[in-house]
Design an enzyme around this catalytic site. Structure first.
Site, PDB file in Angstrom:
ATOM      1  N   GLY A 121       0.825  -1.194   0.000  1.00 34.80           N
ATOM      2  CA  GLY A 121       0.000   0.000   0.000  1.00 34.80           C
ATOM      3  C   GLY A 121       0.865   1.250   0.000  1.00 34.80           C
ATOM      4  CB  ILE A 176       3.621   2.314   4.532  1.00 32.99           C
ATOM      5  CG1 ILE A 176       2.910   3.482   5.222  1.00 32.99           C
ATOM      6  CG2 ILE A 176       4.941   2.006   5.217  1.00 32.99           C
ATOM      7  CD1 ILE A 176       2.534   3.226   6.662  1.00 32.99           C
ATOM      8  NE  ARG A 228      -2.133  -0.660  14.196  1.00 27.42           N
ATOM      9  CZ  ARG A 228      -1.607   0.467  13.747  1.00 27.42           C
ATOM     10  NH1 ARG A 228      -0.295   0.543  13.544  1.00 27.42           N
ATOM     11  NH2 ARG A 228      -2.370   1.526  13.505  1.00 27.42           N
ATOM     12  CD  GLU A 254       2.694   0.045  20.973  1.00 24.77           C
ATOM     13  OE1 GLU A 254       2.313   1.241  20.882  1.00 24.77           O
ATOM     14  OE2 GLU A 254       3.035  -0.610  19.987  1.00 24.77           O
ATOM     15  CG  HIS A 262       3.997   2.656  18.110  1.00 26.65           C
ATOM     16  ND1 HIS A 262       2.804   2.038  18.368  1.00 26.65           N
ATOM     17  CD2 HIS A 262       3.927   3.056  16.813  1.00 26.65           C
ATOM     18  CE1 HIS A 262       2.050   2.044  17.281  1.00 26.65           C
ATOM     19  NE2 HIS A 262       2.718   2.670  16.324  1.00 26.65           N
TER      20      HIS A 262
END
Length: 321
Positions: free
Chosen positions: A155, A157, A238, A267, A286
């Site tokens: 996609g 990214i 993810r 997180e 992250h």
């Protein structure tokens, strides 16, 4: 009565500096939280007196059970235009409007390459050794030129990551369940015949898939076992796409050369979490979306969302059509 706005997970205390809040502070008191609120009870207690919440990404869930405990809440602004941890039906039932913001794909692309290059050239170990008086040259870097970059997802990214790899002279291939040859040709990469073939042949595997029922646990023990012992895995997408226990086992047993990870099952990572000390792991907290330009967009558009809500015409409502 003045409204109150909570800005969650402002770890660096920069939310009020990243954008100009003066257009709303005449009506709204803005309070930022620099510590993560870890559970529903903590959230319910801390947010009880707030009308507006600004939340980053999908770190904080807003299920119906929490919304029921926040009767004063009227607006949630989430960064990005996709958020899987907000119960939209419950929000509507409780009279809570949900809005999103734009989000650039450039920062996660750049961090993906920071992790990949850091792994390939042993930058952390070599830098630490130099600073601490250790041996001069401890590692032999893995080459990128003429090596195969395997992309799970092509996609916004994934395609930009591919373009950087091609600029390094890498051979790039991609796979996802809906990827077509036309799309692969458009980006200039090979279409891998299967997920298994991509994993078997890649020297570097980078994950760029959205999390959903079809991608949760996509890379489990059997899939990770297909990777070459000299291969590196990078995940800036993810955590749940990669089986965390299987990845830890592969790292501890030396079945892959290393992994670069920016996303985690919990997180922030609690103290003592095994991801904090795993061998062959280059991990970051992250940071994929954390950049000056992205923060300016997030908080600038959060302010715009608050203004538009106060004017009775909310913008960028979620879920997006």
């Amino acid at each position: 009565m003045r409204l109150r706005c909570a800005v969650l997970d402002d770890f660096q205390q920069v939310a009020k500096e990243a954008a100009d809040w003066s257009s709303v502070t005449g009506e709204v008191d803005v309070v930022s939280f620099d510590a993560h609120l870890p559970d529903e009870d903590a959230l319910a207690a801390a947010l009880a007196d707030f009308d507006i919440v600004v939340t980053l990404r999908e770190r904080v869930a807003f299920p119906g059970s929490l919304l029921t405990r926040l009767p004063r809440l009227r607006l949630i602004v989430a960064s990005g235009m996709r958020n899987s941890v907000i119960d939209y039906a419950a929000a509507e039932a409780h009279g809570v409007t949900v809005c999103g913001t734009a989000s650039s794909s450039a920062p996660p692309v750049e961090l993906t390459w920071a992790l990949l290059l850091g792994l390939a050239r042993g930058l952390v170990r070599e830098s630490n050794g130099l600073r601490e008086g250790g041996p001069w040259q401890q590692t032999v870097g893995a080459d990128l030129h003429d090596r195969r970059l395997g992309l799970l997802g092509l996609g916004k990214i994934g395609s930009r990551v591919a373009q950087v790899g091609l600029a390094f002279g890498m051979r790039a291939s991609a796979w996802s369940q809906n990827l077509t040859r036309e799309r692969a040709d458009e980006v200039g990469v090979e279409l891998a015949p299967s997920r298994e073939e991509l994993l078997r042949t890649a020297d570097f595997v980078s994950v760029h898939l959205a999390l959903g029922e079809r991608t949760r646990g996509l890379l489990g023990p059997a899939e990770l076992a297909l990777l070459k012992p000299t291969a590196y895995l990078v995940n800036t997408s993810r955590a749940a796409i990669v089986d965390q226990d299987a990845l830890l086992a592969a790292l501890h047993e030396g079945r892959i050369a290393g992994a670069g990870v920016d996303v985690f099952d919990t997180e922030p990572l609690p103290p003592g979490h095994p991801m904090r000390t795993a061998p062959r792991l280059l991990a970051t907290p992250h940071l994929g979306y954390v950049s000056q330009a992205n923060y300016a967009t997030y908080y600038g558009q959060a302010i715009e969302a608050i203004r538009s809500y106060l004017a009775g015409s909310p913008v960028r409502r979620l879920p997006a059509p």
